[in-house]
Motif scaffolding. Structure first.
Motif, mmCIF file in Angstrom:
data_model
loop_
_atom_site.group_PDB
_atom_site.id
_atom_site.type_symbol
_atom_site.label_atom_id
_atom_site.label_comp_id
_atom_site.label_asym_id
_atom_site.label_seq_id
_atom_site.Cartn_x
_atom_site.Cartn_y
_atom_site.Cartn_z
ATOM 1 N N GLU A 1 0.832 -1.208 0.000
ATOM 2 C CA GLU A 1 0.000 0.000 0.000
ATOM 3 C C GLU A 1 0.866 1.257 0.000
ATOM 4 O O GLU A 1 0.584 2.232 -0.720
ATOM 5 N N LYS A 2 1.927 1.254 0.779
ATOM 6 C CA LYS A 2 2.830 2.409 0.812
ATOM 7 C C LYS A 2 3.533 2.593 -0.529
ATOM 8 O O LYS A 2 3.642 3.705 -1.048
ATOM 9 N N PHE A 3 4.009 1.487 -1.096
ATOM 10 C CA PHE A 3 4.782 1.544 -2.339
ATOM 11 C C PHE A 3 3.919 1.984 -3.518
ATOM 12 O O PHE A 3 4.356 2.770 -4.366
ATOM 13 N N SER A 4 2.689 1.495 -3.560
ATOM 14 C CA SER A 4 1.812 1.758 -4.706
ATOM 15 C C SER A 4 0.881 2.942 -4.515
ATOM 16 O O SER A 4 0.244 3.398 -5.476
ATOM 17 N N SER A 5 0.789 3.433 -3.281
ATOM 18 C CA SER A 5 -0.173 4.491 -2.938
ATOM 19 C C SER A 5 -1.605 4.049 -3.234
ATOM 20 O O SER A 5 -2.467 4.862 -3.589
ATOM 21 N N LYS A 6 -1.844 2.742 -3.102
ATOM 22 C CA LYS A 6 -3.174 2.181 -3.299
ATOM 23 C C LYS A 6 -3.595 1.454 -2.032
ATOM 24 O O LYS A 6 -2.758 0.912 -1.311
ATOM 25 N N THR A 7 -4.892 1.444 -1.763
ATOM 26 C CA THR A 7 -5.422 0.697 -0.627
ATOM 27 C C THR A 7 -5.908 -0.660 -1.104
ATOM 28 O O THR A 7 -6.561 -0.759 -2.154
ATOM 29 N N ASP A 8 -5.584 -1.687 -0.386
ATOM 30 C CA ASP A 8 -6.026 -3.039 -0.723
ATOM 31 C C ASP A 8 -7.556 -3.062 -0.775
ATOM 32 O O ASP A 8 -8.215 -2.847 0.241
ATOM 33 N N PRO A 9 -8.152 -3.330 -1.938
ATOM 34 C CA PRO A 9 -9.620 -3.311 -2.034
ATOM 35 C C PRO A 9 -10.297 -4.411 -1.240
ATOM 36 O O PRO A 9 -11.485 -4.303 -0.921
ATOM 37 N N TYR A 10 -9.541 -5.470 -0.901
ATOM 38 C CA TYR A 10 -10.134 -6.574 -0.146
ATOM 39 C C TYR A 10 -10.310 -6.231 1.331
ATOM 40 O O TYR A 10 -10.979 -6.977 2.060
ATOM 41 N N ARG A 11 -9.722 -5.120 1.768
ATOM 42 C CA ARG A 11 -9.892 -4.734 3.177
ATOM 43 C C ARG A 11 -11.369 -4.553 3.521
ATOM 44 O O ARG A 11 -11.796 -4.874 4.637
ATOM 45 N N ALA A 12 -12.139 -4.051 2.579
ATOM 46 C CA ALA A 12 -13.560 -3.801 2.835
ATOM 47 C C ALA A 12 -14.338 -5.093 3.043
ATOM 48 O O ALA A 12 -15.449 -5.076 3.597
ATOM 49 N N GLN A 13 -13.759 -6.217 2.604
ATOM 50 C CA GLN A 13 -14.437 -7.517 2.722
ATOM 51 C C GLN A 13 -13.845 -8.393 3.826
ATOM 52 O O GLN A 13 -14.201 -9.564 3.936
ATOM 53 N N ARG A 14 -12.953 -7.849 4.621
ATOM 54 C CA ARG A 14 -12.204 -8.672 5.574
ATOM 55 C C ARG A 14 -13.110 -9.457 6.516
ATOM 56 O O ARG A 14 -12.896 -10.653 6.759
ATOM 57 N N ALA A 15 -14.127 -8.795 7.084
ATOM 58 C CA ALA A 15 -15.008 -9.472 8.046
ATOM 59 C C ALA A 15 -15.743 -10.628 7.379
ATOM 60 O O ALA A 15 -15.868 -11.719 7.951
ATOM 61 N N GLU A 16 -16.229 -10.409 6.166
ATOM 62 C CA GLU A 16 -16.942 -11.453 5.428
ATOM 63 C C GLU A 16 -16.016 -12.598 5.056
ATOM 64 O O GLU A 16 -16.359 -13.777 5.219
ATOM 65 N N LEU A 17 -14.833 -12.265 4.550
ATOM 66 C CA LEU A 17 -13.890 -13.293 4.119
ATOM 67 C C LEU A 17 -13.348 -14.104 5.289
ATOM 68 O O LEU A 17 -12.997 -15.275 5.127
ATOM 69 N N ALA A 18 -13.286 -13.498 6.471
ATOM 70 C CA ALA A 18 -12.705 -14.156 7.638
ATOM 71 C C ALA A 18 -13.513 -15.364 8.100
ATOM 72 O O ALA A 18 -13.011 -16.188 8.873
ATOM 73 N N VAL A 19 -14.761 -15.485 7.629
ATOM 74 C CA VAL A 19 -15.603 -16.613 8.040
ATOM 75 C C VAL A 19 -16.089 -17.433 6.847
ATOM 76 O O VAL A 19 -16.888 -18.354 7.012
ATOM 77 N N ASP A 20 -15.600 -17.110 5.662
ATOM 78 C CA ASP A 20 -16.048 -17.793 4.441
ATOM 79 C C ASP A 20 -15.144 -19.006 4.175
ATOM 80 O O ASP A 20 -14.019 -18.862 3.703
ATOM 81 N N ILE A 21 -15.651 -20.194 4.461
ATOM 82 C CA ILE A 21 -14.832 -21.402 4.301
ATOM 83 C C ILE A 21 -14.649 -21.791 2.835
ATOM 84 O O ILE A 21 -13.839 -22.673 2.523
ATOM 85 N N TYR A 22 -15.364 -21.133 1.949
ATOM 86 C CA TYR A 22 -15.224 -21.423 0.516
ATOM 87 C C TYR A 22 -14.428 -20.346 -0.220
ATOM 88 O O TYR A 22 -14.201 -20.463 -1.422
ATOM 89 N N ALA A 23 -13.993 -19.314 0.488
ATOM 90 C CA ALA A 23 -13.335 -18.178 -0.171
ATOM 91 C C ALA A 23 -12.034 -18.575 -0.858
ATOM 92 O O ALA A 23 -11.728 -18.091 -1.948
ATOM 93 N N PHE A 24 -11.252 -19.450 -0.232
ATOM 94 C CA PHE A 24 -9.967 -19.853 -0.825
ATOM 95 C C PHE A 24 -10.168 -20.439 -2.219
ATOM 96 O O PHE A 24 -9.563 -20.006 -3.202
ATOM 97 N N GLY A 25 -11.024 -21.447 -2.321
ATOM 98 C CA GLY A 25 -11.253 -22.077 -3.613
ATOM 99 C C GLY A 25 -11.806 -21.108 -4.636
ATOM 100 O O GLY A 25 -11.361 -21.092 -5.793
#
Length: 305
Positions: free
Chosen positions: A187-211
């Motif tokens: 994020e520092k190097f690219s001056s971009k924010t990781d867009p997946y941060r907004a989904q962190r809570a949802e992804l943290a419990v999604d057992i199918y997210a990896f696949g």
């Protein structure tokens, strides 16, 4: 499993580590990586070369028994040496990626129930080094080795990988900490924010997210760009943890380890394998039989009786 009468110092050499490193990370380390090329499947020549390099060593190591594999650090120069980072990385790639790239059929037991443990043990030795000597040190690669930011990130990825492959919850907590450190760097190097941060809570419990995320791949509209690929990859690493949180293991590894899945675990594995049920395959039956009889079918060979 009979111990091999092999001089491993003649197999685990600087030349081997260099060959593995160049095969798995084939880009000039001092230049930015072309991520369009990175997303392409390795060609047949690269795969054939890797097999020629890695198979004899993995075969010899496989005959020892996982608890008798020697201390890998003895085959490397001193951690203070300027040659240590590249050689250690080459060895890590051999142990962690060699079996994943080369083994199939009944040999997958060696991937998940043998070399996965060897690679994780070696990764811990590398992580336990003083911070200035660790091979994932940004200063060590960029300042001392002249590596690009992109290349250093790939080094971080391959050191984290054996931790993520582990089924220990503590390892996934460590991996998420390491992933966040890298995410902030990107994020520092690219001056971009990781867009997946907004989904962190949802992804943290999604057992199918990896696949799902792995099959979809990184955003391709722009190439992908360096930051897009790494934000995707670090999130793919993070979403391994919900599986461990839920099951205490990776159910998709049950076949390779000769374990019996519960119905819920089997159903999850079918989804993970994109609709394929491997639990009753010939490979699953043979590995289970070997596990129950306390034996290993030799790597690439016939039954050992």
């Amino acid at each position: 499993m009979a111990p091999a009468n092999v001089d491993f110092s003649s197999l685990l050499t600087p030349a081997l580590f260099h060959q593995v490193l160049k095969n798995r990370l084939p880009w000039p380390k001092e230049k930015p990586i072309d991520f369009k090329e990175l997303t392409k499947e390795p060609d047949g020549t690269q795969k054939k070369e890797f097999r020629e390099i890695a198979w004899p060593v993995l075969k010899a190591l496989s005959t020892l028994g996982v608890d008798s594999v020697p201390d890998m650090m003895q085959f490397l120069p001193s951690p203070e040496s300027e040659d240590f980072p590249e050689q250690a990385l080459g060895l890590q790639l051999l142990l962690d990626q060699g079996s994943r790239a080369l083994f199939e059929g009944i040999d997958i037991r060696y991937t998940y129930d043998y070399f996965q443990h060897v690679a994780r043990k070696f990764a811990q030795q590398l992580l336990d080094l003083p911070s200035q000597l660790r091979i994932d040190s940004k200063k060590r690669w960029m300042d001392e080795q002249g590596a690009s930011f992109d290349y250093w990130l790939m080094v971080r990825l391959w050191l984290i990988a054996p931790v993520v492959h582990s089924e220990a919850l503590a390892d996934h907590e460590l991996a998420q900490q390491m992933n966040e450190e890298v995410r902030v760097e990107v994020e520092k190097f690219s001056s971009k924010t990781d867009p997946y941060r907004a989904q962190r809570a949802e992804l943290a419990v999604d057992i199918y997210a990896f696949g799902k995320m792995y099959r979809i791949g990184p955003p391709m509209e722009n190439g992908p760009q360096m930051h897009e690929w790494f934000f995707w990859m670090w999130t793919v690493l993070d979403v391994h943890k919900p599986i461990i949180d839920k099951f205490g293991k990776y159910p998709y590894q049950d076949v390779a380890k000769g374990r019996v899945s519960t119905e819920e675990e089997r159903e999850w594995s079918i989804v993970f394998e994109n609709g394929v049920d491997k639990s009753d395959s010939d490979v699953a039956k043979k590995i289970r039989e070997d596990v129950l009889k306390g034996r290993w079918t030799p790597l690439g060979g016939k039954d050992e009786t």
